[in-house]
Structures are given as C-alpha cells and as structure tokens.
Design an enzyme around this catalytic site. Structure first.
Site, PDB file in Angstrom:
ATOM      1  N   LYS A   1       4.477  10.216   8.651  1.00 24.66           N
ATOM      2  CA  LYS A   1       4.140   9.824  10.069  1.00 24.66           C
ATOM      3  C   LYS A   1       5.340  10.365  11.244  1.00 24.66           C
ATOM      4  CE  LYS A   1       1.587   5.921   8.749  1.00 24.66           C
ATOM      5  NZ  LYS A   1       0.217   6.299   8.565  1.00 24.66           N
TER       6      LYS A   1
ATOM      7  N   ASP B   1       9.124   2.801  -0.250  1.00 23.87           N
ATOM      8  CA  ASP B   1       8.064   3.174   0.724  1.00 23.87           C
ATOM      9  C   ASP B   1       8.362   3.037   2.042  1.00 23.87           C
ATOM     10  OD1 ASP B   1       5.856   4.057   2.092  1.00 23.87           O
ATOM     11  OD2 ASP B   1       4.495   3.216   0.528  1.00 23.87           O
TER      12      ASP B   1
ATOM     13  N   TYR C   1       0.985  -1.385  -0.041  1.00 22.51           N
ATOM     14  CA  TYR C   1       0.030  -0.075   0.022  1.00 22.51           C
ATOM     15  C   TYR C   1       1.041   1.245   0.038  1.00 22.51           C
ATOM     16  CZ  TYR C   1      -3.388   3.430   1.657  1.00 22.51           C
ATOM     17  OH  TYR C   1      -4.178   4.650   1.622  1.00 22.51           O
TER      18      TYR C   1
END
Length: 431
Positions: free
Chosen positions: A264, A236, A141
C-alpha cells in the site's frame, strides 16, 4: 445511478458485488459506498454524498486524497510509460530508500501486493532454514495465500471464516497457530516442533482485529526465541510500515526483525508490495539464488514514482507524523470523554495515527478479547456515523486511519457525529 442500483448491477458480474470482502459493508447491514472521487480528507460517493473519510484506502493515503505530491508524480510518470517489463532506476531508488529507512534490512524485492509479499517472504525463509513449518497468530491477517489464511483477522473475522474452503489440509498442517501477546504459547509450539519452524510472522501492531499492539515483552521474547532456535522473524508491516513512524516498527517498538513485508503505502495507494531482509537471507532469491519468485509488473514505474514521491515527502516533513498523531490523540481523548459522559465502558485503542473503538468492556490484548465485541452494536454505530457523513471501517475489526488532510473542523465534526451515534447505542442498550 444510486449506490443501490450500482450494487445490484455489480452483483450480476462480481461475486458479492465487490472485489474484496470487507468492501461489501455486509457485516454492518449496509450496501457499499461506491466512491467517485476524493479530495483531501473527504470522499464523494457516486450518489453525490460527501463523507469525511477514515478508511483512506486502508492506510496508504497518509497525506489524504489527491495530494499534489502524489498527483504530480502520477502525471509525470505516466507521460514516460506505464510498464516496461524491464528494470528501471526507480526500483533501485525505492529499494535504497527502504533499506536506508528500515533498521536491519539490507536487500529488498518489489512485488505487487501485501499478499504476494508475505507469501514470498515465507518461501524465502523456508529456503534459508531448510524447514517447512511456520508460526502465525490468531487474528493476524497476512493476505489470502493458502498457508496464511488460518484464524485470520480482517474480512475473514468479520464474516466468521477463520479458514477458507479450497485450502488443502496438507498446507494448513504446516501452519502453527499461537496466541497473540502470549509468549508461552510460542515457546510451547517451538518446543514441540524442534528444528521444524522456519519462520514466525506477525503484525507487530495487529491492525486486522482492530488495533492491538504487541507488548514490548512479547516482541523481545520472540526476538530472543528466534535467535536461540534459528528461526526467521518476519514483521508484516503492510499496515504499519511508514505509518507508525517513518522508520516503521523497529523505530517505534525497538525490536528488529530478520525480514519485513510492505504494501500500500510504498506505492502511495497504487498496487504494490515488497519484502526485504538481511543480505544472507535475500541473496537466496532468484536470480541471485535458488528461491524462485517473479512478477511482470513488480516494480511498476507508476507505483515506484508515486511511492518515492510520497515517502520522500514524509522523510523531509516529519511534522506530518507529529500532526496525524496529535489529531488521532485528539479523537481518542474526545471519544473517551463521550464514553464516560454516557457511562459506556467501551475500549478505545490507538497506536500513533491508527485507532479502533471496541464495543466491549473487556481490556483487549488477544484475539479472544476481540471476540467479546458486540458487533451488532458496532453495526448500529457505523450506520449512524454513515448517515452523518462520516466514513469509518465497515467492520469492528479494522482500523480507522487519520491523515494529514484531516482538519480541526473535520475532527470536531467527527466527534459530534460520534457523540450522536453513541447516544443511539446507549439508548439501544437501555431499551
């Protein structure tokens, strides 16, 4: 108000009552826990219930909730201003910190989310190579931008939505899907699309179909394949960055990408993202180059202040990593002992301070393996854990995050709850 009352009101004004699908708790047969406050490793719901928290805002709270380093940084930064629409020295310091800590990365651009980071990185890779197609992997994802929302993990996998309506076929056709940890599938895709592949993007440790690390052979093979064919290799690291190691996956796995994406954790939990790469690639980004990307709140001073404070603390306190990895290992071994006692052959995967309990007896290395999990059994397990005051990922396909705030008492209480919950699962299988 109870969680039920808040949720019913939320559903009147917010699609599904939540602002991100996995928060709905729908796949585990529950309504969301509406958070009120956090303290160390504990989260308190609006209904007054206290939980030991293993969601930790999906990773960035590596020091736990309300750590003084983070708290003080927010207070001090807010007193100077919340947003200027102008560059600040903080952005320069954050860029330097990332470059100094991440092998092979020479320039960085700040953005506002992991989705924005991956989307922008691919645009730059296409501009650099002059090619259009990209390769991604089943179960990985990379946010919800159009070209990447194909056979993803996380929320899409939880709700059985491998793609999404609203994405033009013309865009999807530029995304080639390969099998994670299967180099032969990538070699075949590159052979069939000679000179058309701009980038290969992946999670070097998949954390959105549960924790599934890439094998060393797979990663080194991708690196060689990209070098041979002029393809940009993008990691990622929205989940793994500064979490598996202060120096992230190149340090932990030994393979260096051409570009990297963060989110984050570089804002200590505030909305943030970044993408970086080699200078020859990043020099193409506007205003230095022709590849356009902009954002009013990029490099927001609050996020930069908090991120700098937390990451600097981690750099100066390597014992944090030693502790969280040891704590996660303690949970892993405890779970395995419980499973063996109950004759349950589920799989426990751990990568440093990230872990997942897979409700399947099949060894897991690929997306297909993950799909053999018994999600109904996981839902039963989740509900039993929640009832005992343990908050884990409300999806079989997410990671549990251990923080430096999880005490030995927290860990032991968690294992006691896991044993009781797995007994319920065992009894359900027998029945």
């Amino acid at each position: 108000m109870t969680n039920q009352e808040i949720f019913e009101e939320a559903c009147q004004y917010i699609p599904g009552g939540v602002n991100s699908p996995v928060r709905a708790f729908k796949s585990v047969g529950e309504i969301p826990v509406f958070a009120k406050k956090g303290d160390k490793a504990h989260l308190f719901g609006e209904d007054g219930v206290e939980y030991i928290d293993y969601i930790c805002s999906w990773g960035p709270l590596i020091l736990g909730h309300n750590h003084p380093v983070v708290q003080n940084a927010i207070i001090e930064a807010s007193q100077l201003g919340t947003s200027f629409g102008l560059p600040t020295k903080l952005e320069v310091a954050m860029a330097k910190l990332i470059v100094d800590s991440y092998q092979g990365i020479e320039m960085v651009r700040m953005v506002n989310s992991g989705t924005e980071a991956t989307m922008s990185a691919l645009r730059v890779a296409r501009g650099f190579t002059g090619r259009n197609k990209i390769i991604k992997f089943e179960g990985n994802y990379h946010g919800h931008s159009d070209g990447l929302l194909v056979k993803t993990g996380s929320g899409a996998l939880t709700f059985n939505l491998p793609t999404s309506p609203g994405i033009p076929q013309e865009i999807i056709s530029q995304t080639i899907i390969c099998k994670y940890n299967d180099l032969s599938s990538v070699i075949a895709a590159v052979e069939q699309n000679k000179k058309d592949i701009a980038a290969i993007i992946l999670e070097p440790v998949a954390a959105n179909m549960g924790i599934v690390p890439a094998t060393k052979e797979f990663l080194t093979g991708l690196r060689t394949l990209c070098d041979q064919n002029g393809i940009v290799l993008i990691f990622d690291e929205v989940i793994t960055g500064f979490r598996v190691s202060y120096h992230s996956c190149p340090d932990y796995l030994g393979v260096i990408p051409d570009m990297v994406c963060f989110g984050k954790i570089i804002g200590g939990g505030l909305p943030v993202g970044a993408y970086g790469g080699k200078k020859e690639i990043m020099s193409l980004v506007s205003p230095q180059g022709p590849v356009y990307q902009a954002g009013t709140l990029s490099g927001n001073p609050l996020a930069m202040s908090v991120g700098l404070a937390q990451l600097s603390y981690l750099n100066n306190h390597p014992d944090v990593y030693e502790y969280i990895n040891k704590a996660a290992n303690y949970l892993e071994n405890g779970i395995k002992t419980i499973l063996s006692t109950l004759s349950l052959d589920y799989q426990v995967h751990r990568c440093q301070s990230l872990l997942t309990l897979f409700f399947t007896n099949k060894p897991i290395t690929t997306f297909e393996d993950v799909q053999t999990c018994n999600t109904e059994m996981y839902a039963l397990f989740f509900r039993e854990m929640l009832r005992q005051g343990i908050l884990i990922a409300p999806s079989q396909f997410e990671a549990w995050f251990v923080s430096a705030a999880h005490s030995q008492i927290d860990l032991d209480n968690t294992l006691n709850a896991i044993k009781k919950a797995l007994v319920k699962c065992h009894d359900a299988l027998v029945d």
